[in-house]
Design a protein around this motif. Structure first.
Motif, PDB file in Angstrom:
ATOM      1  N   VAL A 194       0.965  -1.146   0.095  1.00 59.49           N
ATOM      2  CA  VAL A 194       0.010  -0.023   0.131  1.00 59.49           C
ATOM      3  C   VAL A 194       0.915   1.171   0.281  1.00 59.49           C
ATOM      4  N   GLY A 195       0.683   2.116  -0.818  1.00 60.09           N
ATOM      5  CA  GLY A 195       1.172   3.365  -0.981  1.00 60.09           C
ATOM      6  C   GLY A 195       0.949   4.460  -0.182  1.00 60.09           C
ATOM      7  N   PHE A 196       1.662   5.482   0.214  1.00 58.26           N
ATOM      8  CA  PHE A 196       1.311   6.538   1.220  1.00 58.26           C
ATOM      9  C   PHE A 196       1.094   8.011   0.209  1.00 58.26           C
ATOM     10  N   VAL A 197       0.138   8.795   0.811  1.00 59.19           N
ATOM     11  CA  VAL A 197       0.333  10.276   0.203  1.00 59.19           C
ATOM     12  C   VAL A 197       0.227  11.215   1.129  1.00 59.19           C
ATOM     13  N   PRO A 198       0.880  12.466   1.018  1.00 58.08           N
ATOM     14  CA  PRO A 198       0.958  13.322   2.294  1.00 58.08           C
ATOM     15  C   PRO A 198      -0.483  14.003   2.623  1.00 58.08           C
ATOM     16  N   ASP A 199      -0.632  14.168   3.957  1.00 61.52           N
ATOM     17  CA  ASP A 199      -1.604  14.771   4.330  1.00 61.52           C
ATOM     18  C   ASP A 199      -1.412  15.991   5.040  1.00 61.52           C
ATOM     19  N   LEU A 200      -1.593  17.282   4.525  1.00 62.83           N
ATOM     20  CA  LEU A 200      -1.112  18.467   5.093  1.00 62.83           C
ATOM     21  C   LEU A 200      -2.096  19.311   5.748  1.00 62.83           C
ATOM     22  N   LYS A 201      -3.058  18.754   6.202  1.00 67.01           N
ATOM     23  CA  LYS A 201      -4.145  19.526   7.068  1.00 67.01           C
ATOM     24  C   LYS A 201      -3.686  19.545   8.328  1.00 67.01           C
ATOM     25  N   LEU A 252       6.255  35.425   4.260  1.00 63.86           N
ATOM     26  CA  LEU A 252       7.686  34.925   3.956  1.00 63.86           C
ATOM     27  C   LEU A 252       8.210  34.131   4.853  1.00 63.86           C
ATOM     28  N   CYS A 253       8.509  32.813   4.301  1.00 59.78           N
ATOM     29  CA  CYS A 253       9.179  31.538   4.968  1.00 59.78           C
ATOM     30  C   CYS A 253      10.751  31.552   4.580  1.00 59.78           C
ATOM     31  N   LEU A 254      11.531  31.599   5.632  1.00 66.91           N
ATOM     32  CA  LEU A 254      12.884  31.516   5.433  1.00 66.91           C
ATOM     33  C   LEU A 254      13.402  30.174   5.765  1.00 66.91           C
ATOM     34  N   GLY A 255      13.696  29.350   5.086  1.00 58.74           N
ATOM     35  CA  GLY A 255      14.071  27.898   5.266  1.00 58.74           C
ATOM     36  C   GLY A 255      12.760  27.020   5.009  1.00 58.74           C
ATOM     37  N   VAL A 256      12.957  26.048   4.029  1.00 60.67           N
ATOM     38  CA  VAL A 256      11.723  25.496   3.580  1.00 60.67           C
ATOM     39  C   VAL A 256      11.668  24.050   4.038  1.00 60.67           C
ATOM     40  N   GLY A 257      12.684  23.629   3.865  1.00 58.41           N
ATOM     41  CA  GLY A 257      12.821  21.908   4.418  1.00 58.41           C
ATOM     42  C   GLY A 257      11.687  20.996   3.428  1.00 58.41           C
ATOM     43  N   GLY A 258      11.026  20.376   3.938  1.00 55.84           N
ATOM     44  CA  GLY A 258       9.893  19.705   3.241  1.00 55.84           C
ATOM     45  C   GLY A 258       8.560  20.697   2.917  1.00 55.84           C
ATOM     46  N   GLY A 259       8.603  21.666   3.295  1.00 55.04           N
ATOM     47  CA  GLY A 259       7.648  22.633   2.789  1.00 55.04           C
ATOM     48  C   GLY A 259       6.305  22.593   3.562  1.00 55.04           C
ATOM     49  N   ALA A 260       6.130  21.749   4.751  1.00 56.45           N
ATOM     50  CA  ALA A 260       4.832  21.662   5.501  1.00 56.45           C
ATOM     51  C   ALA A 260       4.448  22.940   6.044  1.00 56.45           C
ATOM     52  N   LEU A 261       5.243  23.861   6.693  1.00 51.09           N
ATOM     53  CA  LEU A 261       4.837  24.848   6.943  1.00 51.09           C
ATOM     54  C   LEU A 261       4.216  26.111   6.091  1.00 51.09           C
ATOM     55  N   ALA A 262       4.864  26.174   4.959  1.00 52.05           N
ATOM     56  CA  ALA A 262       4.502  26.930   3.990  1.00 52.05           C
ATOM     57  C   ALA A 262       3.169  26.554   3.160  1.00 52.05           C
ATOM     58  N   SER A 263       3.137  25.072   2.954  1.00 47.99           N
ATOM     59  CA  SER A 263       1.816  24.510   2.451  1.00 47.99           C
ATOM     60  C   SER A 263       0.489  24.700   3.251  1.00 47.99           C
ATOM     61  N   PHE A 264       0.809  24.653   4.720  1.00 49.03           N
ATOM     62  CA  PHE A 264      -0.400  24.836   5.803  1.00 49.03           C
ATOM     63  C   PHE A 264      -0.690  26.115   5.732  1.00 49.03           C
ATOM     64  N   LEU A 265       0.431  27.203   5.843  1.00 51.09           N
ATOM     65  CA  LEU A 265      -0.285  28.536   5.587  1.00 51.09           C
ATOM     66  C   LEU A 265      -1.070  28.836   4.349  1.00 51.09           C
ATOM     67  N   ARG A 266      -0.794  28.436   3.387  1.00 48.76           N
ATOM     68  CA  ARG A 266      -1.359  28.422   1.979  1.00 48.76           C
ATOM     69  C   ARG A 266      -2.877  27.835   2.127  1.00 48.76           C
ATOM     70  N   THR A 267      -2.921  26.346   2.417  1.00 46.68           N
ATOM     71  CA  THR A 267      -4.030  25.579   2.333  1.00 46.68           C
ATOM     72  C   THR A 267      -4.832  25.828   3.314  1.00 46.68           C
ATOM     73  N   GLN A 268      -4.704  26.110   4.642  1.00 47.23           N
ATOM     74  CA  GLN A 268      -5.369  26.016   5.829  1.00 47.23           C
ATOM     75  C   GLN A 268      -5.620  27.683   6.274  1.00 47.23           C
ATOM     76  N   LEU A 269      -5.004  28.508   5.908  1.00 40.78           N
ATOM     77  CA  LEU A 269      -5.008  29.873   6.433  1.00 40.78           C
ATOM     78  C   LEU A 269      -5.252  30.967   5.265  1.00 40.78           C
ATOM     79  N   GLY A 270      -4.984  30.417   4.074  1.00 40.66           N
ATOM     80  CA  GLY A 270      -5.280  31.402   2.954  1.00 40.66           C
ATOM     81  C   GLY A 270      -4.372  32.426   2.678  1.00 40.66           C
ATOM     82  N   PHE A 271      -3.233  32.164   3.318  1.00 33.85           N
ATOM     83  CA  PHE A 271      -2.016  33.004   2.759  1.00 33.85           C
ATOM     84  C   PHE A 271      -1.360  32.890   1.379  1.00 33.85           C
TER      85      PHE A 271
END
Length: 468
Positions: free
Chosen positions: A221-228, A262-281
């Motif tokens: 079974v494969g897995f996909v990201p859950d960014l919520k 503005l996110c300085l340091g991305v890594g896997g991008g969890a913070l940037a994705s969350f700000l966009r998808t969950q808070l509309g930034f």
């Protein structure tokens, strides 16, 4: 060449030696022994600690590299010499994809009489000064974490961060009942900081009918990201800092503007994705390593779009270029930096700047942010790119009280008010700096953005902000 036993009679700061010995209970195999002396010399009698390498994890960077050993030692600052013992692995062995680790029910070394036969070995590897009060007891520790199983799904090398890997894991969830008592995550780790998880996100199985029966790491079974949801310990508190400017952000949204981050340091991008998808930034994310960004896109669900702009560049240079661009000058210069970060003249004022950068000097322990960020010109640049009631939010791992006091002092010289959130893991706290005095009673106001924030971030974080 035979190893001279007298080598271990004295402590030598930062000395690292590894060797193999025949397995006392298994004639066809070897044990690997690694001895590391602390870079800090003890004021009193030295203390020696031994640790068993978890069976099946011998090739993990935590247990197979000098930096991994160092971080284990530094996590117990009272220890002057750390001795690791585990099954041998061939030097150069890689954490190859599809290799699945499953935590055994019991350590086989314990089953093979380790406590009896190891005592002479541990005493022989202890410094002479330890015997001043008689024959010492060397405590034997077992490494314990929440890892149930893991599999490396990708390895690569970044220009700036070096070797890195992506692994899928199943963990114990600390009593929180998620996914019927089972929890799966994806992690990004760097070899130069082997004991530190750079990014961690939830992953869910791709399975018809749902349910977790038959789902396991390394299965079919494969897995996909859950960014919520944010599961990395300090990311939730970083987002919780927005409660301080929630009234201002709500007003921006009500007037038809998207709040900007503005996110300085991305890594896997969890913070940037969350700000966009969950808070509309609208988010601009900056990272110096192109390979890290590729991994974030491919394995962690980071998607560039109209409202997520990803920039490859140095965080400090990017800040200063944004200052230049904000002045709308074609040939401006700030401390030697010139030019534009992006081509068009967009509004470069941000409602929040979030900093998640680690020190590159791992020999002195994990610390964040890098000392370069505390320079006054960098802090002034960060303040200049903030909107009127914008906030600067930083993940902080202070290696010492001096580091913490120095950090706070430098920020107080530039920003109006400082706040903090204790992450609660004994390592991190989140520092919040305001570009202007706050005029909104954050905890008393009710607005649409605050309601949305409370729906995606635990309210305990929102209520734990204290002023410095």
């Amino acid at each position: 060449m035979a190893l001279d036993a007298s080598t271990f009679e004295t402590l030598t700061p930062s000395r690292f030696i590894s060797f193999t010995i025949p397995h006392p209970s298994c004639s066809n195999s070897l044990l690997r022994v690694a001895v590391l002396d602390s870079p800090l010399q003890p004021n009193e009698l030295p203390r020696v600690g031994a640790m068993l390498v978890p069976e099946g994890r011998e090739i993990d960077w935590i247990f197979s590299t000098e930096l991994g050993h160092l971080q284990l030692l530094l996590s117990s600052p009272e220890i002057s010499r750390l001795i690791l013992i585990g099954n041998n692995f061939k030097q150069g062995t890689l954490l190859f994809p599809r290799h699945v680790y499953q935590r055994p029910l019991q350590c086989s070394l314990h089953q093979q009489g380790f406590e009896v036969w190891s005592k002479p070995l541990l005493l022989a590897l202890s410094p002479k000064s330890l015997f001043k009060r008689g024959i010492p007891e060397v405590p034997v520790l077992s490494y314990v974490d929440n890892l149930v199983s893991s599999m490396v799904v990708h390895q690569c090398v970044g220009m700036h961060v070096g070797e890195m890997l992506v692994e899928d894991v199943e963990i114990e969830n600390g009593g929180e009942v998620l996914h019927h008592g089972r929890e799966f995550r994806r992690r990004l780790r760097f070899k130069r900081m082997p004991n530190l998880i750079q990014t961690e996100i939830c992953i869910v199985p791709v399975k018809e009918g749902g349910g977790l029966d038959g789902v396991c790491i390394g299965g079919n079974v494969g897995f996909v990201p859950d960014l919520k949801v944010l599961v990395h310990p300090y990311l939730g508190p970083m987002v919780a800092s927005l409660v301080l400017s929630s009234e201002y952000v709500a007003g921006r949204i009500q007037n038809g503007f998207k709040p900007k981050a503005l996110c300085l340091g991305v890594g896997g991008g969890a913070l940037a994705s969350f700000l966009r998808t969950q808070l509309g930034f609208e988010v601009m994310a900056v990272d110096s390593d192109r390979e890290v960004l590729r991994v974030a896109h491919e394995y962690f669900g980071l998607e560039e779009s109209k409202f997520i702009h990803v920039v490859v560049g140095d965080a400090f240079e990017s800040l200063k270029k944004l200052v230049c661009q904000g002045k709308l000058q074609d040939d401006c210069e700030v401390n030697g930096f010139s030019g534009h970060l992006v081509e068009d003249k967009v509004n470069v004022k941000f409602d929040v700047v979030m900093v998640d950068l680690d020190s590159s000097d791992m020999m002195n322990g994990v610390s964040s942010p890098p000392i370069e960020f505390v320079r006054k010109d960098v802090l002034l640049a960060a303040k200049l790119v903030l909107s009127e009631f914008g906030i600067l939010v930083i993940n902080v791992i202070p290696p010492s009280r001096y580091f913490y006091d120095n950090l706070v002092s430098h920020f107080q010289e530039v920003f109006h008010e400082l706040y903090k959130i204790d992450v609660g893991n004994g390592e991190n706290f989140v520092l919040i700096a305001t570009s202007s005095p706050l005029v909104f009673p954050a905890r008393d106001c009710v607005n649409s953005f605050l309601v949305r924030l409370k729906s995606v971030i635990p309210e305990a974080y929102l209520n734990s902000i204290t002023k410095i």
